[in-house]
Design an enzyme around this catalytic site. Structure first.
Site, PDB file in Angstrom:
ATOM      1  N   GLU A 108      25.546 -26.532   0.632  1.00  0.00           N
ATOM      2  CA  GLU A 108      26.150 -25.289   0.304  1.00  0.00           C
ATOM      3  C   GLU A 108      25.049 -24.010   0.768  1.00  0.00           C
ATOM      4  O   GLU A 108      23.965 -24.409   0.848  1.00  0.00           O
ATOM      5  CB  GLU A 108      26.214 -25.111  -1.185  1.00  0.00           C
ATOM      6  CG  GLU A 108      27.321 -25.870  -1.629  1.00  0.00           C
ATOM      7  CD  GLU A 108      27.612 -26.099  -3.203  1.00  0.00           C
ATOM      8  OE1 GLU A 108      29.020 -25.829  -3.365  1.00  0.00           O
ATOM      9  OE2 GLU A 108      27.012 -25.880  -3.990  1.00  0.00           O
ATOM     10  N   CYS A 121      20.909 -17.659   1.120  1.00  0.00           N
ATOM     11  CA  CYS A 121      19.894 -18.749   0.593  1.00  0.00           C
ATOM     12  C   CYS A 121      20.592 -20.202   1.317  1.00  0.00           C
ATOM     13  O   CYS A 121      21.709 -20.460   1.277  1.00  0.00           O
ATOM     14  CB  CYS A 121      20.519 -18.743  -0.985  1.00  0.00           C
ATOM     15  SG  CYS A 121      19.592 -20.159  -1.831  1.00  0.00           S
ATOM     16  N   CYS A 128      18.860 -33.942  -3.808  1.00  0.00           N
ATOM     17  CA  CYS A 128      17.275 -33.941  -3.959  1.00  0.00           C
ATOM     18  C   CYS A 128      16.703 -35.071  -4.590  1.00  0.00           C
ATOM     19  O   CYS A 128      17.306 -35.810  -5.220  1.00  0.00           O
ATOM     20  CB  CYS A 128      17.193 -32.472  -4.689  1.00  0.00           C
ATOM     21  SG  CYS A 128      15.487 -31.793  -4.856  1.00  0.00           S
ATOM     22  N   CYS A 132      14.497 -31.956 -11.130  1.00  0.00           N
ATOM     23  CA  CYS A 132      14.213 -31.036 -12.176  1.00  0.00           C
ATOM     24  C   CYS A 132      15.105 -31.048 -13.209  1.00  0.00           C
ATOM     25  O   CYS A 132      16.536 -31.175 -13.195  1.00  0.00           O
ATOM     26  CB  CYS A 132      14.099 -29.610 -11.653  1.00  0.00           C
ATOM     27  SG  CYS A 132      12.801 -29.807 -10.239  1.00  0.00           S
ATOM     28  N   CYS A 135      18.107 -28.384 -13.391  1.00  0.00           N
ATOM     29  CA  CYS A 135      18.692 -28.283 -11.942  1.00  0.00           C
ATOM     30  C   CYS A 135      19.736 -28.882 -11.638  1.00  0.00           C
ATOM     31  O   CYS A 135      19.777 -30.332 -11.735  1.00  0.00           O
ATOM     32  CB  CYS A 135      17.749 -28.284 -10.925  1.00  0.00           C
ATOM     33  SG  CYS A 135      18.421 -27.828  -9.183  1.00  0.00           S
ATOM     34  N   GLU A 202      14.288 -30.018  -1.235  1.00  0.00           N
ATOM     35  CA  GLU A 202      12.999 -29.654  -1.424  1.00  0.00           C
ATOM     36  C   GLU A 202      12.570 -29.338  -0.013  1.00  0.00           C
ATOM     37  O   GLU A 202      12.249 -30.317   0.583  1.00  0.00           O
ATOM     38  CB  GLU A 202      11.930 -30.596  -1.954  1.00  0.00           C
ATOM     39  CG  GLU A 202      10.675 -30.447  -2.148  1.00  0.00           C
ATOM     40  CD  GLU A 202      10.070 -29.145  -2.221  1.00  0.00           C
ATOM     41  OE1 GLU A 202      10.566 -28.384  -3.544  1.00  0.00           O
ATOM     42  OE2 GLU A 202       9.285 -28.284  -1.603  1.00  0.00           O
ATOM     43  N   SER A 255       8.068 -22.861  -7.451  1.00  0.00           N
ATOM     44  CA  SER A 255       9.073 -23.016  -9.063  1.00  0.00           C
ATOM     45  C   SER A 255       8.071 -23.441  -9.970  1.00  0.00           C
ATOM     46  O   SER A 255       7.941 -24.783 -10.074  1.00  0.00           O
ATOM     47  CB  SER A 255      10.126 -23.926  -8.480  1.00  0.00           C
ATOM     48  OG  SER A 255      11.153 -23.740  -7.684  1.00  0.00           O
ATOM     49  N   LEU A 256       7.771 -22.579 -10.806  1.00  0.00           N
ATOM     50  CA  LEU A 256       6.627 -22.971 -11.649  1.00  0.00           C
ATOM     51  C   LEU A 256       7.062 -23.342 -12.845  1.00  0.00           C
ATOM     52  O   LEU A 256       7.050 -24.538 -13.178  1.00  0.00           O
ATOM     53  CB  LEU A 256       5.517 -21.555 -11.880  1.00  0.00           C
ATOM     54  CG  LEU A 256       4.289 -21.978 -12.579  1.00  0.00           C
ATOM     55  CD1 LEU A 256       3.428 -22.969 -12.008  1.00  0.00           C
ATOM     56  CD2 LEU A 256       3.781 -20.385 -13.013  1.00  0.00           C
ATOM     57  N   ASN A 332      20.497 -20.418 -15.525  1.00  0.00           N
ATOM     58  CA  ASN A 332      22.250 -20.590 -15.207  1.00  0.00           C
ATOM     59  C   ASN A 332      22.689 -22.045 -15.614  1.00  0.00           C
ATOM     60  O   ASN A 332      22.409 -22.960 -15.169  1.00  0.00           O
ATOM     61  CB  ASN A 332      22.331 -20.507 -13.589  1.00  0.00           C
ATOM     62  CG  ASN A 332      21.948 -19.138 -13.268  1.00  0.00           C
ATOM     63  OD1 ASN A 332      22.472 -18.223 -13.937  1.00  0.00           O
ATOM     64  ND2 ASN A 332      21.093 -18.994 -12.235  1.00  0.00           N
ATOM     65  N   CYS A 375      21.232 -19.609  -9.059  1.00  0.00           N
ATOM     66  CA  CYS A 375      20.269 -20.551  -8.749  1.00  0.00           C
ATOM     67  C   CYS A 375      20.315 -21.796  -9.535  1.00  0.00           C
ATOM     68  O   CYS A 375      20.690 -21.785 -10.634  1.00  0.00           O
ATOM     69  CB  CYS A 375      18.779 -19.891  -9.190  1.00  0.00           C
ATOM     70  SG  CYS A 375      18.306 -18.320  -8.564  1.00  0.00           S
TER      71      CYS A 375
END
Ligand code: SAH
Length: 404
Positions: A108, A121, A128, A132, A135, A202, A255-256, A332, A375
């Protein structure tokens, strides 16, 4: 033996796709296809210009090239972008495209228009490996890395859809500096002013392909986006961060999402391999970092997990000395997500602490939530198939495309 069906197979299997090659590779491909060496450099420049400045989708459109040359090119090469499977437009104007480059390879791309800028984006992998916890993409296993052509193809498809090639002018454009080192082409007034590697995957686990694709995106004689307007976001692949700075030279986002290893280990599991201390050290020494080129720290606001005011103070302490912007992202939601977004007042209090410490702390407005384009909401149906399954799928796709 030549039959329509055989020709079709040859077309699908033998023609090298020129999209995504470097100019040196393109030059060699032309020579291999019989273009005289003396003419190859000029032909490379002409094709490059058609492909990346004008967005030509087939050789027939390249009207300043001799007809027999165009036919020869079309016999040997393809100019294949990924296909658009679906386009969705959010009620806030955000657009999301689901793209497919071959059977089972779907990913996407999202376009976010804002006053004075337009951000694209893009994805770097299908699925991935990072997992996470907050996500959606993380729930899709890695299928494979995207190729340079598939990555740069996302920018080209978005330009097609937005009428964003010079002289196509289908839509009103936002004014923005779309500049490149020294290039004087018609690169102002573009819809896409910024590219962020914040889609699926990533990017630093697909380093070579991302590097090659970003070289194309920022090539002054081609797509000509300035390096400052390209941002690579990583969950923290520490050993690759310095290389990204030296070899890609884009802006960096991290991405902390947590300021203590115990919490980050859980929500961003790559932290177990590269803990906060090492990550921040890599940021401190990111090549080219300065007040004019700050690192963006992304911080997703998860209710009761990482959103306390003590966390905000620790965040400020951690990034001290690093030229930084802190981007707070309201979580989100997605189906089955194990978290909730922090309350609005809490986000504001958190932002205020960060702000008072002297850091810009914009809260990212969620965009495109209604079409699952915000996101962390991206995901495709692609699954990793065994080699035998993939082969069977490719065969049946070939059969379906053959004239009967
Ligand atoms: N793997 C890279 C690139 C993806 S960027 C990286 O992690 O940086 C996608 C950004 O959206 C990351 O900052 C990610 O942490 C964030 N994100 C993921 N899921 C989210 C969600 N549900 N809500 C808000 N942000 C999310």
């Amino acid at each position: 033996m030549s039959s329509p069906a055989n020709d079709k197979i040859r077309e699908m299997t033998n023609r090298t796709n020129l999209l995504g090659l470097t100019s040196a590779e393109l030059n060699s491909a032309l020579i291999a296809a019989g273009v005289p060496e003396k003419a190859a450099a000029m032909r490379t420049r002409q094709l490059w210009n058609w492909l990346y400045v004008h967005g030509a989708r087939d050789f027939a459109a390249m009207t300043n090239l001799a007809k027999d040359f165009r036919v020869h090119m079309a016999d040997n090469f393809a100019l294949e972008r990924p296909q658009v499977v679906t386009e969705q437009v959010s009620n806030d104007g955000t657009r999301k495209w689901l793209l497919r480059s071959s059977p089972g390879i779907e990913f996407e791309t999202v376009f976010i228009p804002e006053p004075g800028r337009g951000t694209l984006c893009i994805s770097s992998q299908v699925g991935c490996t990072l997992n996470c916890r907050f996500c959606h993409t993380g729930t899709q296993k890695l299928v494979r890395n995207l190729t340079p052509g598939e990555i740069v193809g996302q920018v080209m498809i978005a330009r097609d859809a937005l009428g964003d090639w010079p002289s196509t002018g289908a839509r009103p454009k936002v004014a923005a500096g779309f500049s490149s080192g020294g290039a004087t082409r018609n690169t102002s007034n573009r819809s896409i002013t910024n590219v962020v590697l914040m889609g699926m995957g990533e990017p630093l686990y697909n380093f070579e392909n991302v590097k090659a694709a970003m070289a194309l995106v920022t090539d002054g004689d081609g797509l000509a986006l300035s390096k400052r307007r390209v941002t690579l976001s990583t969950a923290g692949v520490v050993p690759m961060i310095a290389r990204a700075g030296h070899e890609i030279g884009s802006a960096l986002a991290i991405s902390l999402h947590a300021v203590r290893d115990e919490i980050r280990d859980v929500i961003v599991p790559i932290n177990k391999k590269y803990p906060l201390k090492e990550l921040l050290e890599a940021c401190r020494s990111y090549p080219g970092v300065s007040n004019a080129r700050r690192i963006t720290f992304e911080y997703v606001m998860l209710k009761g997990v990482n959103d306390s005011l003590a966390d905000a103070r620790e965040l400020v302490r951690l990034v001290r000395g690093i030229p930084a912007k802190i981007n707070l992202i309201p979580f989100n939601p997605w189906p089955g997500a194990p978290y909730e977004c922090s309350d609005w007042e809490q986000i504001e209090k958190f932002a205020e602490i960060v702000n008072r410490a002297g850091y810009a702390s914009p809260v990212r407005t969620p965009r495109g939530r209604d079409i699952m384009a915000a996101c962390g909401q991206l995901k495709s149906e692609s699954v990793k198939l065994r080699a035998s399954e993939r082969l069977a799928e490719m065969r049946s796709a070939e059969l379906a495309r053959m004239p009967s």
